[in-house]
Design a protein around this motif. Structure first.
Motif, PDB file in Angstrom:
ATOM      1  N   GLY A  93      35.257  34.162  42.689  1.00 22.71           N
ATOM      2  CA  GLY A  93      34.336  34.801  41.757  1.00 22.71           C
ATOM      3  C   GLY A  93      34.549  34.396  40.308  1.00 22.71           C
ATOM      4  N   LEU A  94      35.648  33.699  40.016  1.00 24.76           N
ATOM      5  CA  LEU A  94      35.900  33.229  38.652  1.00 24.76           C
ATOM      6  C   LEU A  94      35.102  31.965  38.347  1.00 24.76           C
ATOM      7  CD1 LEU A  94      39.782  33.739  38.566  1.00 24.76           C
ATOM      8  CD2 LEU A  94      37.996  35.307  37.787  1.00 24.76           C
ATOM      9  N   ILE A  95      34.530  31.355  39.386  1.00 24.40           N
ATOM     10  CA  ILE A  95      33.679  30.181  39.203  1.00 24.40           C
ATOM     11  C   ILE A  95      32.277  30.659  38.837  1.00 24.40           C
ATOM     12  CG2 ILE A  95      32.714  28.119  40.297  1.00 24.40           C
ATOM     13  CD1 ILE A  95      35.072  28.198  42.247  1.00 24.40           C
ATOM     14  N   PRO A  96      31.706  30.152  37.758  1.00 21.98           N
ATOM     15  CA  PRO A  96      30.356  30.595  37.359  1.00 21.98           C
ATOM     16  C   PRO A  96      29.351  30.446  38.497  1.00 21.98           C
ATOM     17  CG  PRO A  96      31.344  29.257  35.631  1.00 21.98           C
ATOM     18  CD  PRO A  96      32.276  29.171  36.814  1.00 21.98           C
ATOM     19  N   GLY A  97      28.576  31.494  38.736  1.00 18.96           N
ATOM     20  CA  GLY A  97      27.550  31.464  39.771  1.00 18.96           C
ATOM     21  C   GLY A  97      28.039  31.847  41.152  1.00 18.96           C
ATOM     22  N   LEU A 171      35.235  43.081  34.536  1.00 16.02           N
ATOM     23  CA  LEU A 171      35.791  43.035  33.186  1.00 16.02           C
ATOM     24  C   LEU A 171      35.546  41.695  32.508  1.00 16.02           C
ATOM     25  CD1 LEU A 171      39.146  44.992  33.568  1.00 16.02           C
ATOM     26  CD2 LEU A 171      37.196  45.607  32.153  1.00 16.02           C
ATOM     27  N   ILE A 172      35.538  40.614  33.284  1.00 15.33           N
ATOM     28  CA  ILE A 172      35.257  39.300  32.701  1.00 15.33           C
ATOM     29  C   ILE A 172      33.863  39.284  32.073  1.00 15.33           C
ATOM     30  CG2 ILE A 172      34.720  36.905  33.328  1.00 15.33           C
ATOM     31  CD1 ILE A 172      37.089  36.899  35.124  1.00 15.33           C
ATOM     32  N   HIS A 173      32.921  39.988  32.697  1.00 17.03           N
ATOM     33  CA  HIS A 173      31.548  40.027  32.173  1.00 17.03           C
ATOM     34  C   HIS A 173      31.376  41.072  31.073  1.00 17.03           C
ATOM     35  CE1 HIS A 173      30.174  37.241  35.215  1.00 17.03           C
ATOM     36  NE2 HIS A 173      30.704  37.994  36.154  1.00 17.03           N
ATOM     37  N   ILE A 174      32.169  42.155  31.138  1.00 13.97           N
ATOM     38  CA  ILE A 174      32.000  43.250  30.187  1.00 13.97           C
ATOM     39  C   ILE A 174      32.731  43.010  28.869  1.00 13.97           C
ATOM     40  CG2 ILE A 174      32.537  45.691  29.786  1.00 13.97           C
ATOM     41  CD1 ILE A 174      32.038  46.166  32.754  1.00 13.97           C
ATOM     42  N   GLY A 189      37.895  33.943  27.985  1.00 15.52           N
ATOM     43  CA  GLY A 189      37.955  32.530  28.341  1.00 15.52           C
ATOM     44  C   GLY A 189      39.315  32.049  28.761  1.00 15.52           C
ATOM     45  N   VAL A 190      40.381  32.641  28.203  1.00 18.34           N
ATOM     46  CA  VAL A 190      41.722  32.135  28.475  1.00 18.34           C
ATOM     47  C   VAL A 190      42.632  33.225  29.038  1.00 18.34           C
ATOM     48  CG1 VAL A 190      43.754  31.034  27.481  1.00 18.34           C
ATOM     49  CG2 VAL A 190      41.480  30.427  26.633  1.00 18.34           C
TER      50      VAL A 190
END
Length: 224
Positions: A93-97, A171-174, A189-190
């Motif tokens: 899920g860390l891969i875009p899309g 959380l990555i999106h929020i 990003g990091v």
């Protein structure tokens, strides 16, 4: 039509999420490709992908042998495959899309039920009536507590993995919407990506080790 409904397939009265199934098959293909690439040209002094796989397999084998004893080698392929599938799934899920198959409760509950079903089948196979008697020890009324424990095993296994992976992806999106622009460019990003990779690996290891300890209840004899 809701977006989720567009990805669902009804078959024999059952609902199948095609998006989850697609992601699951993609992860399985990646695991197979990585495994073939790591073992295609084995070297005496491992390097690159072979070295990574040998570290993973050696470390897991030690833990499996410590828990399952002499029968560890028999179940190591299943448990190592389970770990690799969970590891790639958690990171997928860390891969875009893409979406992690493990951010869906159905996937995790299915794996957890498989492990618990194996526990009881193996327990009956290796221990026979002794395994059944263990549910009534030290006193017969303890069977109620034992049954509650058995019901709790797949639920806790599934929800622990589901909660951690889903929370990480959300959380990555929020985070970018909650933090100032400069910080938002760095943390998601990091820092958060690195943390998510770490959590994904830890959750795969925890699920595998708990599965190993559960299987030990059915396959390890008391004298071991």
């Amino acid at each position: 039509m809701p977006e989720n409904a567009a990805h669902e397939l009804m078959l024999f009265g059952l609902s199948f999420n095609m998006e989850t199934l697609k992601m699951t098959w993609m992860v399985m293909v990646v695991v197979v490709i990585l495994s073939i690439a790591a073992t295609r040209s084995l070297k005496l002094v491992p390097a690159g992908l072979q070295n990574v796989f040998e570290m993973i397999i050696t470390g897991l084998n030690d833990q499996i042998s410590a828990n399952l004893g002499k029968r560890g080698a028999m179940f190591a392929p299943f448990l190592i495959s389970l770990f690799l599938f969970l590891l790639i799934s958690n990171w997928w899920g860390l891969i875009p899309g893409m979406e992690s198959p493990t951010n869906t409760l159905n996937t995790n509950l299915g794996l957890a039920l498989l492990v618990v079903a194996m526990l009881h089948i193996l327990g009956l196979y290796y221990k026979g009536t002794k395994y059944i008697k263990s549910f009534f020890e030290p006193f017969a009324p303890f069977v109620i507590i034992k049954l509650i424990e058995e019901i709790a095993k797949p639920i806790t296994l599934a929800f622990r993995l589901f909660g951690n992976i889903l929370a990480g992806e959300l959380l990555i999106h929020i985070l970018p919407t909650l933090l100032p622009n400069i910080i938002a460019e760095v943390i998601p990003g990091v820092v958060w990506l690195a943390f998510s990779l770490f959590v994904g690996a830890i959750q795969a290891f925890v699920f595998t080790m708990l599965s190993t300890s559960y299987l030990a209840e059915g396959v390890v004899e008391e004298e071991e």
